[in-house]
Design a protein around this motif. Structure first.
Motif, PDB file in Angstrom:
ATOM      1  N   GLY A 100      -6.536   9.038  -4.493  1.00 22.24           N
ATOM      2  CA  GLY A 100      -6.659  10.452  -4.878  1.00 22.24           C
ATOM      3  C   GLY A 100      -5.429  11.296  -4.556  1.00 22.24           C
ATOM      4  N   PRO A 101      -5.046  11.392  -3.273  1.00 21.10           N
ATOM      5  CA  PRO A 101      -3.899  12.248  -2.938  1.00 21.10           C
ATOM      6  C   PRO A 101      -2.609  11.793  -3.622  1.00 21.10           C
ATOM      7  CG  PRO A 101      -5.082  11.554  -0.944  1.00 21.10           C
ATOM      8  CD  PRO A 101      -5.702  10.823  -2.095  1.00 21.10           C
ATOM      9  N   VAL A 102      -2.441  10.467  -3.745  1.00 21.30           N
ATOM     10  CA  VAL A 102      -1.202   9.949  -4.353  1.00 21.30           C
ATOM     11  C   VAL A 102      -1.140  10.338  -5.832  1.00 21.30           C
ATOM     12  CG1 VAL A 102       0.033   7.832  -4.992  1.00 21.30           C
ATOM     13  CG2 VAL A 102      -0.962   8.049  -2.694  1.00 21.30           C
ATOM     14  N   VAL A 103      -2.250  10.115  -6.540  1.00 25.17           N
ATOM     15  CA  VAL A 103      -2.256  10.409  -7.983  1.00 25.17           C
ATOM     16  C   VAL A 103      -2.090  11.910  -8.218  1.00 25.17           C
ATOM     17  CG1 VAL A 103      -3.699  10.390 -10.071  1.00 25.17           C
ATOM     18  CG2 VAL A 103      -3.527   8.337  -8.666  1.00 25.17           C
ATOM     19  N   ARG A 104      -2.778  12.719  -7.433  1.00 27.75           N
ATOM     20  CA  ARG A 104      -2.654  14.191  -7.619  1.00 27.75           C
ATOM     21  C   ARG A 104      -1.215  14.638  -7.351  1.00 27.75           C
ATOM     22  NH1 ARG A 104      -7.889  13.988  -5.470  1.00 27.75           N
ATOM     23  NH2 ARG A 104      -7.229  14.227  -3.313  1.00 27.75           N
TER      24      ARG A 104
END
Ligand code: ADE
Length: 256
Positions: free
Chosen positions: A66-70
């Protein structure tokens, strides 16, 4: 040229690249480096955690998708809005293609590059599949994170950007540019603790100096990186010199 580094340790990246020649290039505006903290894209507002245990068990923690893709999407869309082009997203990993001068030359043509730095045991594979365009390694060894590899690659790419080095010609005449290692360099004094600078360098004869340097490059390459010689472009005199060195080397190996 603009570099965007996505990392859990922005201070490490900025501290390194704001020094020396890359630091000067940043101050002059020839390149820019922004470090984006992946932690700022965590949905965990209290602790900002970005890692979790691996499915299937095993040691260490894995960075969540999640944090990486965002984070990648946010930076990429900002870049695209400015430049009209989706940037390449480079993941630094020992599993990637090994970085080289040739890859640096290719990447130096881009206006923007995004570097995604992993930590812990790596990043959830789905995030990589969804965002990464290039996976690059700096060599067959494992570091604790991708920040230093990203800094190595950025340093190497940045010095190819016109205006980053003071002397525009120097990037053209150095190690690896023509598949030869660089010749030895000397500066004053002429004699240091009894060791003299090679006489030819004081002669003022530029042709002789050039030939001497080329010969030293050929010698060094034969000694330390003979694999490079296959791609070296040598003139007739240089080929003859290399053949002579090879004959001497052969004779050493087979004394009568
Ligand atoms: N991350 C950890 N080790 C690395 C390496 N050798 N190259 C690129 N990224 C890495």
């Amino acid at each position: 040229m603009r570099f965007h580094v996505l990392t859990l340790f922005p201070e490490m990246v900025l501290g390194g690249l704001n020094s020396s020649i890359t630091g000067r290039a940043i101050s002059r505006g020839t390149i820019s480096v922004e470090a984006v903290n992946i932690r700022d894209y965590s949905n965990d507002l209290r602790h900002h955690h970005v890692d979790d245990y691996p499915y299937g068990g095993g040691a260490g923690m894995v960075m969540e998708a999640g944090p990486v893709v965002r984070c990648v999407r946010d930076v990429s869309s900002r870049v695209a809005a400015l430049s009209g082009k989706c940037p390449r997203v480079i993941y630094t990993t020992p599993q990637g293609r090994v970085f080289s001068q040739k890859i640096a030359e290719e990447l130096a043509k881009e206006e923007d590059l995004v570097f995604l730095c992993g930590h812990y045991e790596g990043i959830d594979e789905r995030a990589l599949e969804m965002t990464v365009t290039d996976s690059l390694s700096i060599g067959d060894y494992v570091l604790t994170g991708g920040e230093m590899p990203a800094m190595v690659m950025i340093d190497c790419i940045a010095r190819l950007v016109p205006g980053v080095l003071n002397n525009d010609v120097s990037a053209e005449f150095e190690t690896f540019h023509d598949s030869l290692l660089e010749y030895p360099q000397y500066t004053r004094p002429e004699v240091f603790e009894g060791h003299r600078v090679p006489e030819v360098l004081l002669s003022g004869d530029h042709k002789k100096v050039d030939e001497w340097r080329r010969d030293r490059s050929i010698e060094r390459t034969l000694e330390h990186r003979p694999d490079l010689l296959e791609h070296a472009v040598l003139d007739r005199r240089e080929k003859q010199y290399l053949e002579q060195l090879l004959r001497e080397k052969n004779a050493e190996g087979h004394p009568d």
